[in-house]
Write a protein that holds these residues in place. Structure first.
Motif, PDB file in Angstrom:
ATOM      1  N   MET A   1       0.829  -1.194   0.000  1.00  0.00           N
ATOM      2  CA  MET A   1       0.000   0.000   0.000  1.00  0.00           C
ATOM      3  C   MET A   1       0.868   1.251   0.000  1.00  0.00           C
ATOM      4  N   ASN A   2       0.278   2.356  -0.402  1.00  0.00           N
ATOM      5  CA  ASN A   2       0.996   3.624  -0.364  1.00  0.00           C
ATOM      6  C   ASN A   2       1.502   3.875   1.055  1.00  0.00           C
ATOM      7  N   GLU A   3       2.778   4.237   1.163  1.00  0.00           N
ATOM      8  CA  GLU A   3       3.402   4.341   2.479  1.00  0.00           C
ATOM      9  C   GLU A   3       2.760   5.396   3.381  1.00  0.00           C
ATOM     10  N   HIS A   4       2.015   6.321   2.818  1.00  0.00           N
ATOM     11  CA  HIS A   4       1.403   7.363   3.649  1.00  0.00           C
ATOM     12  C   HIS A   4       0.381   6.802   4.633  1.00  0.00           C
ATOM     13  N   ILE A   5      -0.121   5.595   4.394  1.00  0.00           N
ATOM     14  CA  ILE A   5      -1.110   5.018   5.309  1.00  0.00           C
ATOM     15  C   ILE A   5      -0.527   4.865   6.716  1.00  0.00           C
ATOM     16  N   HIS A   6       0.787   4.714   6.815  1.00  0.00           N
ATOM     17  CA  HIS A   6       1.434   4.602   8.130  1.00  0.00           C
ATOM     18  C   HIS A   6       1.280   5.885   8.938  1.00  0.00           C
ATOM     19  N   ILE A   7       1.219   7.003   8.251  1.00  0.00           N
ATOM     20  CA  ILE A   7       1.022   8.281   8.946  1.00  0.00           C
ATOM     21  C   ILE A   7      -0.462   8.603   9.041  1.00  0.00           C
ATOM     22  N   GLY A   8      -1.141   8.591   7.892  1.00  0.00           N
ATOM     23  CA  GLY A   8      -2.532   9.033   7.832  1.00  0.00           C
ATOM     24  C   GLY A   8      -3.478   8.217   8.702  1.00  0.00           C
TER      25      GLY A   8
ATOM     26  N   ASN B   1      -5.306  10.823  -3.384  1.00  0.00           N
ATOM     27  CA  ASN B   1      -5.306  11.704  -2.225  1.00  0.00           C
ATOM     28  C   ASN B   1      -6.590  11.533  -1.424  1.00  0.00           C
ATOM     29  N   LEU B   2      -6.450  11.414  -0.099  1.00  0.00           N
ATOM     30  CA  LEU B   2      -7.610  11.191   0.769  1.00  0.00           C
ATOM     31  C   LEU B   2      -8.597  12.347   0.706  1.00  0.00           C
ATOM     32  N   ALA B   3      -8.085  13.565   0.644  1.00  0.00           N
ATOM     33  CA  ALA B   3      -8.967  14.737   0.571  1.00  0.00           C
ATOM     34  C   ALA B   3      -9.808  14.693  -0.696  1.00  0.00           C
ATOM     35  N   GLU B   4      -9.212  14.221  -1.785  1.00  0.00           N
ATOM     36  CA  GLU B   4      -9.942  14.112  -3.052  1.00  0.00           C
ATOM     37  C   GLU B   4     -11.040  13.052  -2.954  1.00  0.00           C
TER      38      GLU B   4
ATOM     39  N   HIS C   1     -15.101  13.605  -3.306  1.00  0.00           N
ATOM     40  CA  HIS C   1     -15.948  12.869  -4.243  1.00  0.00           C
ATOM     41  C   HIS C   1     -17.101  12.173  -3.527  1.00  0.00           C
ATOM     42  N   THR C   2     -16.824  11.626  -2.337  1.00  0.00           N
ATOM     43  CA  THR C   2     -17.882  10.969  -1.564  1.00  0.00           C
ATOM     44  C   THR C   2     -18.967  11.970  -1.180  1.00  0.00           C
ATOM     45  N   GLN C   3     -18.559  13.159  -0.764  1.00  0.00           N
ATOM     46  CA  GLN C   3     -19.514  14.206  -0.412  1.00  0.00           C
ATOM     47  C   GLN C   3     -20.293  14.676  -1.636  1.00  0.00           C
ATOM     48  N   LEU C   4     -19.612  14.744  -2.776  1.00  0.00           N
ATOM     49  CA  LEU C   4     -20.266  15.161  -4.019  1.00  0.00           C
ATOM     50  C   LEU C   4     -21.357  14.168  -4.401  1.00  0.00           C
ATOM     51  N   VAL C   5     -21.071  12.881  -4.302  1.00  0.00           N
ATOM     52  CA  VAL C   5     -22.076  11.862  -4.616  1.00  0.00           C
ATOM     53  C   VAL C   5     -23.280  11.993  -3.698  1.00  0.00           C
ATOM     54  N   SER C   6     -23.036  12.219  -2.411  1.00  0.00           N
ATOM     55  CA  SER C   6     -24.137  12.381  -1.453  1.00  0.00           C
ATOM     56  C   SER C   6     -24.987  13.601  -1.814  1.00  0.00           C
ATOM     57  N   GLU C   7     -24.335  14.681  -2.210  1.00  0.00           N
ATOM     58  CA  GLU C   7     -25.049  15.897  -2.608  1.00  0.00           C
ATOM     59  C   GLU C   7     -25.883  15.649  -3.866  1.00  0.00           C
ATOM     60  N   LEU C   8     -25.327  14.918  -4.828  1.00  0.00           N
ATOM     61  CA  LEU C   8     -26.039  14.618  -6.072  1.00  0.00           C
ATOM     62  C   LEU C   8     -27.288  13.782  -5.793  1.00  0.00           C
ATOM     63  N   VAL C   9     -27.175  12.845  -4.855  1.00  0.00           N
ATOM     64  CA  VAL C   9     -28.329  12.009  -4.497  1.00  0.00           C
ATOM     65  C   VAL C   9     -29.444  12.880  -3.909  1.00  0.00           C
ATOM     66  N   THR C  10     -29.077  13.839  -3.076  1.00  0.00           N
ATOM     67  CA  THR C  10     -30.068  14.758  -2.486  1.00  0.00           C
ATOM     68  C   THR C  10     -30.753  15.581  -3.574  1.00  0.00           C
TER      69      THR C  10
ATOM     70  N   GLU D   1     -16.965   5.102  12.215  1.00  0.00           N
ATOM     71  CA  GLU D   1     -15.513   5.162  12.088  1.00  0.00           C
ATOM     72  C   GLU D   1     -15.005   4.176  11.035  1.00  0.00           C
ATOM     73  N   ILE D   2     -15.727   3.067  10.860  1.00  0.00           N
ATOM     74  CA  ILE D   2     -15.344   2.087   9.841  1.00  0.00           C
ATOM     75  C   ILE D   2     -15.349   2.733   8.453  1.00  0.00           C
ATOM     76  N   GLY D   3     -16.295   3.643   8.236  1.00  0.00           N
ATOM     77  CA  GLY D   3     -16.356   4.356   6.964  1.00  0.00           C
ATOM     78  C   GLY D   3     -15.111   5.179   6.717  1.00  0.00           C
ATOM     79  N   PHE D   4     -14.613   5.846   7.758  1.00  0.00           N
ATOM     80  CA  PHE D   4     -13.401   6.654   7.607  1.00  0.00           C
ATOM     81  C   PHE D   4     -12.177   5.773   7.359  1.00  0.00           C
ATOM     82  N   ILE D   5     -12.115   4.632   8.051  1.00  0.00           N
ATOM     83  CA  ILE D   5     -11.011   3.688   7.834  1.00  0.00           C
ATOM     84  C   ILE D   5     -11.042   3.190   6.392  1.00  0.00           C
ATOM     85  N   THR D   6     -12.243   2.945   5.885  1.00  0.00           N
ATOM     86  CA  THR D   6     -12.413   2.485   4.499  1.00  0.00           C
ATOM     87  C   THR D   6     -11.787   3.461   3.518  1.00  0.00           C
ATOM     88  N   LEU D   7     -12.002   4.743   3.730  1.00  0.00           N
ATOM     89  CA  LEU D   7     -11.457   5.760   2.822  1.00  0.00           C
ATOM     90  C   LEU D   7      -9.931   5.783   2.870  1.00  0.00           C
TER      91      LEU D   7
END
Length: 280
Positions: free
Chosen positions: A90-97, A169-172, A176-185, A153-159
């Motif tokens: 996996m991308n090494e940043h997971i050790h920090i993030g 990038n996690l922020a990206e 996108h997850t928030q955008l999909v939720s907004e589109l559904v609304t 919290e499982i959802g955040f771990i999933t991301l």
């Protein structure tokens, strides 16, 4: 062959690497009893996690200032289990993030603070394999740390897992997850319906929206469907117009052009959700 340059704690050492000069090696018990200049090899060699990037090394050093080494060791095991499950590094940043995220999340849980995740269901639907891994390994963490990590919290771990697997990038991904939720609304408001979150068509819609966003970002466009486009415009005008509305929103948020073919496929998904009377 690597040699020890400095032992930071029982789980982390700085070593000299023939190709990367200085690297951070992470592994449970890796630093125990090690001396400067000693070679790092043997049965633990396959369990190394190597931080090669200088900025990642610096962030990890900062992490060690406030995260105790027992937790570092447990997170090493957690990430090792993830890599074994997915059969990839996996991308090494997971050790920090992920370590930083879970350290503070568990701290809040032990203080009795709740964790809210409004995008949990969209996350589970979009990344089912990562969500399954997060769910299973969270049970392992619960036993190790004697806590009860909530479903949100499982959802955040999933991301974090998805980010490390795809080098995105996690922020990206969050955006996108928030955008999909907004589109559904927007879909619910436009069609004046309440979508059943357990319905198979909702599952298909969410996964399609995520796939569409990824196609747009990578410019992996689908083929034109001009003939089908004309049929859908005539048969399902409300859904077709809504699909264009949604595409305009995606275009604004992603700052990228979207081909007409995406409206065709999106219309098909919307039509499955819509009541018959809407398009008459």
């Amino acid at each position: 062959m690597l040699s020890v340059k400095k032992v930071l704690n029982n789980n982390v050492i700085i070593a000299e690497h023939p190709d990367y000069e200085e690297v951070v090696l992470i592994g449970k018990g890796l630093g125990f009893g090690k001396q400067t200049g000693q070679e790092v090899a043997g049965e633990k060699a396959e369990k190394f996690f190597v931080l090669k990037d200088a900025s990642e090394q610096k962030q990890f050093m900062n992490l060690l200032e406030y995260v105790d080494e027992d937790f570092i060791g447990i997170m090493n095991e957690f990430i090792e289990k993830l890599e074994s499950r997915f059969g990839t590094n996996m991308n090494e940043h997971i050790h920090i993030g992920l370590t930083d995220h879970l350290y503070f999340a568990i701290k809040r849980i032990r203080q009795g603070q709740g964790i809210k995740n409004p995008f949990l269901q969209e996350t589970e639907l979009a990344y089912p394999k990562e969500y399954a891994a997060a769910t299973e390994l969270t049970e392992w963490l619960n036993e190790k740390l004697n806590v009860r990590i909530p479903e949100g919290e499982i959802g955040f771990i999933t991301l974090h897992i998805h980010s490390a697997l795809t080098n995105r990038n996690l922020a990206e991904i969050n955006k996108h997850t928030q955008l999909v939720s907004e589109l559904v609304t927007i879909i619910e408001d436009y069609l004046q319906i309440k979508i059943d979150r357990q319905d198979l068509n909702y599952l298909r819609l969410v996964r399609h929206l995520h796939s569409a966003i990824e196609r747009i970002q990578t410019e992996s466009y689908v083929e034109n469907q001009d003939n089908l486009k004309k049929v859908l415009q005539a048969e399902y005008p409300v859904c077709y117009n809504l699909s264009w509305k949604l595409m305009k929103i995606m275009q604004q948020r992603l700052q990228m052009s979207i081909p007409d073919a995406e409206a065709v496929y999106l219309t098909l998904h919307l039509q499955r959700l819509d009541t018959p009377k809407t398009n008459t």
